[in-house]
Design an enzyme around this catalytic site. Structure first.
Site, short mmCIF file in Angstrom:
data_model
loop_
_atom_site.label_atom_id
_atom_site.label_comp_id
_atom_site.label_asym_id
_atom_site.label_seq_id
_atom_site.Cartn_x
_atom_site.Cartn_y
_atom_site.Cartn_z
N LYS A 41 4.77 -4.30 11.07
CA LYS A 41 5.38 -3.03 10.63
C LYS A 41 4.70 -1.83 11.28
CE LYS A 41 4.04 -1.17 6.50
NZ LYS A 41 3.55 0.21 6.59
N ASN A 42 3.37 -1.82 11.27
CA ASN A 42 2.67 -0.62 11.72
C ASN A 42 2.59 -0.51 13.24
OD1 ASN A 42 2.42 0.16 9.11
ND2 ASN A 42 0.29 -0.51 8.86
N ARG A 113 5.70 7.28 5.69
CA ARG A 113 4.70 7.91 6.53
C ARG A 113 5.11 7.90 8.01
NH1 ARG A 113 0.37 11.27 5.90
NH2 ARG A 113 -1.23 10.88 7.45
N CYS A 137 3.02 5.42 0.97
CA CYS A 137 2.30 4.96 -0.21
C CYS A 137 1.36 6.03 -0.73
CB CYS A 137 1.52 3.69 0.12
SG CYS A 137 2.59 2.27 0.36
N ARG A 142 -3.79 11.89 2.33
CA ARG A 142 -3.11 11.58 3.59
C ARG A 142 -2.70 12.84 4.38
NH1 ARG A 142 0.47 6.25 3.19
NH2 ARG A 142 -0.52 5.93 5.21
N ASP A 325 -5.85 -2.19 4.17
CA ASP A 325 -4.58 -2.73 3.67
C ASP A 325 -4.74 -4.10 3.01
OD1 ASP A 325 -2.92 -0.57 4.70
OD2 ASP A 325 -3.59 -1.31 6.63
N ARG A 417 9.23 -2.82 1.28
CA ARG A 417 9.07 -1.83 2.35
C ARG A 417 8.34 -2.44 3.54
NH1 ARG A 417 6.32 3.52 0.63
NH2 ARG A 417 6.45 3.62 2.87
N1 EPU Z 1 -7.04 11.41 7.84
C1 EPU Z 1 -7.40 12.73 7.93
N2 EPU Z 1 -6.62 13.55 8.67
C2 EPU Z 1 -5.50 13.14 9.31
C3 EPU Z 1 -5.14 11.78 9.21
C4 EPU Z 1 -5.93 10.93 8.47
O1 EPU Z 1 -8.40 13.15 7.37
O2 EPU Z 1 -4.84 13.95 9.96
C5 EPU Z 1 -7.86 10.48 7.04
C6 EPU Z 1 -7.05 9.93 5.85
O3 EPU Z 1 -7.13 10.79 4.75
C7 EPU Z 1 -7.71 8.61 5.62
C8 EPU Z 1 -8.15 8.17 7.02
O4 EPU Z 1 -8.13 9.33 7.83
O5 EPU Z 1 -8.86 8.81 4.83
C9 EPU Z 1 -7.29 7.13 7.66
O6 EPU Z 1 -5.95 7.54 7.71
P1 EPU Z 1 -4.99 7.15 8.90
O7 EPU Z 1 -4.42 8.40 9.45
O8 EPU Z 1 -5.69 6.24 9.83
O9 EPU Z 1 -3.85 6.35 8.17
P2 EPU Z 1 -2.33 6.47 8.49
O10 EPU Z 1 -2.16 6.60 9.94
O11 EPU Z 1 -1.68 7.44 7.59
C10 EPU Z 1 -1.90 3.93 8.91
C11 EPU Z 1 -1.02 2.86 8.35
C12 EPU Z 1 -1.51 2.49 6.96
C13 EPU Z 1 -2.94 2.00 7.07
C14 EPU Z 1 -3.83 3.07 7.74
C15 EPU Z 1 -5.24 2.59 8.01
C16 EPU Z 1 1.11 3.30 9.39
C17 EPU Z 1 2.50 3.79 9.25
N3 EPU Z 1 0.34 3.36 8.29
O12 EPU Z 1 -1.80 5.03 8.02
O13 EPU Z 1 -0.67 1.43 6.51
O14 EPU Z 1 -3.45 1.75 5.79
O15 EPU Z 1 -3.25 3.47 8.99
O16 EPU Z 1 -5.22 1.54 8.91
O17 EPU Z 1 0.69 2.88 10.45
C18 EPU Z 1 0.28 0.03 4.90
O18 EPU Z 1 0.78 -0.62 5.83
O19 EPU Z 1 0.31 -0.37 3.69
C19 EPU Z 1 -0.37 1.30 5.18
C20 EPU Z 1 -0.65 2.19 4.23
#
Ligand code: EPU
Length: 443
Positions: A41-42, A113, A137, A142, A325, A417
């Protein structure tokens, strides 16, 4: 170029959910057998968004048939993409030759997201992009500041007003040091940089396998990207245009990890096939530490549990650390291990709500902030629980497999999802369960 937030998007009609998905699982069955793992998915979400970078046709294979992907495809269609989706074949052909808006429809963007991932490609190809604050989620605040700072470093103007983001400008390569190695943040900045003038270097980048799958996809379009994973560094030399491709997505390591944990919690014997075992290293290490037997082959991993498991501590971290995750599903497993386990969630600040559902099933789990202390083994019993988010849903499903009696899992559409046919595949491995629809209660 100025940034405009006035270009309000049309809202496509979205039917409010009138029915709720529920699963029933009768615990106690030992899971045995093999399951084939689908595409990630990601990785799919950024790669589908990246098709906006070219007017040529991109064919993506091994695409999982899950709700978040269907919403992403709807979002692209709404923007003018020609999308041919063959879910039974796991194939999507997308042609973004006639993109008529640089703005995502709010009603779709707010649902997940991944919607924010169209910002980088739109900005790169058209010099303009806007979208609503993304949904997804509810596991923490986030923010998207890493994305915005990256776009600004590349020369874009970025505005954030009333939960809408807009960016515009002609992009120029830059050196960018990320505050945190954000997964989607890294992806958005890479996608913005591939058509920029000159060289972009991203430091402290995310090196999650899904990010590197996106890099491989972009290279297959003609992008010039080099990466040094040990230094968490990516170098992107902008090119004037990109072309079409045929690309197969990587397997979903989180889906694979979930089935391994399902095998372990039922003291079963489960093999996940069509995986990259290396992507599962941290999970395999923890399973072995807890006393499971794990065998790896080139494209499969087998877990067997034939003796009592022992408590282990888990500390989530960016890849190659233990994935956030799988923190929730692994904690479900730890309710069946002997002794005290300490689980520290360091990536998202609010990913512990599922622990209360485990408590209601009889687990001895205490939560303070982002740390859970599990004392096991507990005798779990079936009750009604809620899937608060995607992985929380997987965690309560695993607990249900180990519980006495029937567990009713509400809001199970949340699980759909991100997992394709999880309940069916668990039943094929020997679980006793079913999926139904309930008329939704009035809000
Ligand atoms: N963060 C910031 N600023 C930003 C972005 C992130 O401070 O601009 C912080 C977040 O608050 C968090 C950390 O960085 O503490 C990690 O967040 P990240 O941005 O890496 O997560 P994401 O990109 O929003 C993706 C996956 C998530 C997965 C995380 C971590 C997708 C669509 N989502 O989220 O997947 O948990 O990376 O690997 O790729 C899931 O599949 O259930 C899921 C939530």
């Amino acid at each position: 170029m100025t940034v405009s937030l006035i270009d309000a998007p049309a809202r496509p009609p979205v039917e409010p959910p009138v029915r709720e998905r529920v699963y029933t699982i009768r615990g106690g069955a030992r899971l045995c057998g093999a399951v084939q793992i689908g595409g990630a998915k990601n990785a799919a979400l950024p790669i589908l968004a990246a098709t906006l970078l070219t007017a040529d046709t991109c064919v993506i294979e091994n695409v999982p048939d899950i709700a978040d992907i269907r919403v992403m495809l709807d979002l692209l269609r709404h923007m003018g993409a020609d999308v041919v989706h063959e879910p039974a074949l796991g194939r999507v052909a997308i042609t973004c030759a006639d993109i008529r808006t640089r703005t995502t429809p709010d009603a779709l963007a707010e649902r997940f997201r991944g919607s924010f991932l169209v910002m980088g490609p739109l900005l790169a190809r058209f010099g303009q992009a806007s979208t609503a604050r993304p949904g997804g989620c509810n596991i923490g605040s986030r923010p998207v500041d890493v994305h915005s700072k990256g776009f600004r470093a590349l020369g874009a103007e970025v505005a954030n007003v009333d939960h809408r983001f807009a960016a515009s400008g002609r992009l120029k390569g830059a050196n960018i040091l990320l505050d945190v190695p954000s997964h989607t943040g890294t992806e958005n900045i890479i996608m913005a940089a591939v058509l920029a003038d000159g060289l972009t270097v991203i430091e402290n980048a995310s090196i999650e396998p899904e990010v590197l799958d996106l890099v491989d996809f972009l290279r297959s379009l003609g992008a010039r990207i080099a990466w040094t994973p040990t230094a968490r560094q990516l170098a992107i030399q902008g090119v004037p245009r990109l072309h079409g491709t045929v690309f197969r997505l990587m397997p979903d390591r989180l889906e694979a990890g979930t089935y391994l944990l399902a095998g372990a919690i039922t003291r079963g014997d489960v093999t996940v096939e069509r995986v990259v075992p290396d992507h599962l290293r941290s999970v395999i290490a923890k399973l072995v530490e807890a006393g499971a037997q794990v065998d790896e082959a080139e494209h499969s991993v087998r877990v067997v549990v034939d003796r009592p498991l022992t408590a282990v501590d888990v500390h989530t971290y960016f890849y190659p650390g233990f994935p956030t995750d799988l923190q929730q599903p692994f904690t479900a497993l730890l309710t069946q291990a002997h002794g005290e386990s300490i689980v520290q969630e360091t990536v998202f600040e609010a990913r512990m709500t599922y622990a209360y559902e485990l408590q209601r099933m009889g687990a001895d789990v205490g939560v303070k902030g982002a740390t859970a202390v599990v004392n096991g083994p507990s005798r779990l019993h079936g009750t009604t629980v809620t899937a608060h988010d995607l992985r929380a849903g997987a965690a309560v499903m695993l607990a249900a497999l180990a519980a006495e009696g029937d567990t009713l899992i509400r809001a199970a559409h949340t699980v759909e999802r991100g997992y394709n046919r999880l309940i069916d595949n668990l039943c094929a491995l020997g679980a006793v369960g079913s999926a139904d629809w309930l008329e939704a209660l009035p809000a």
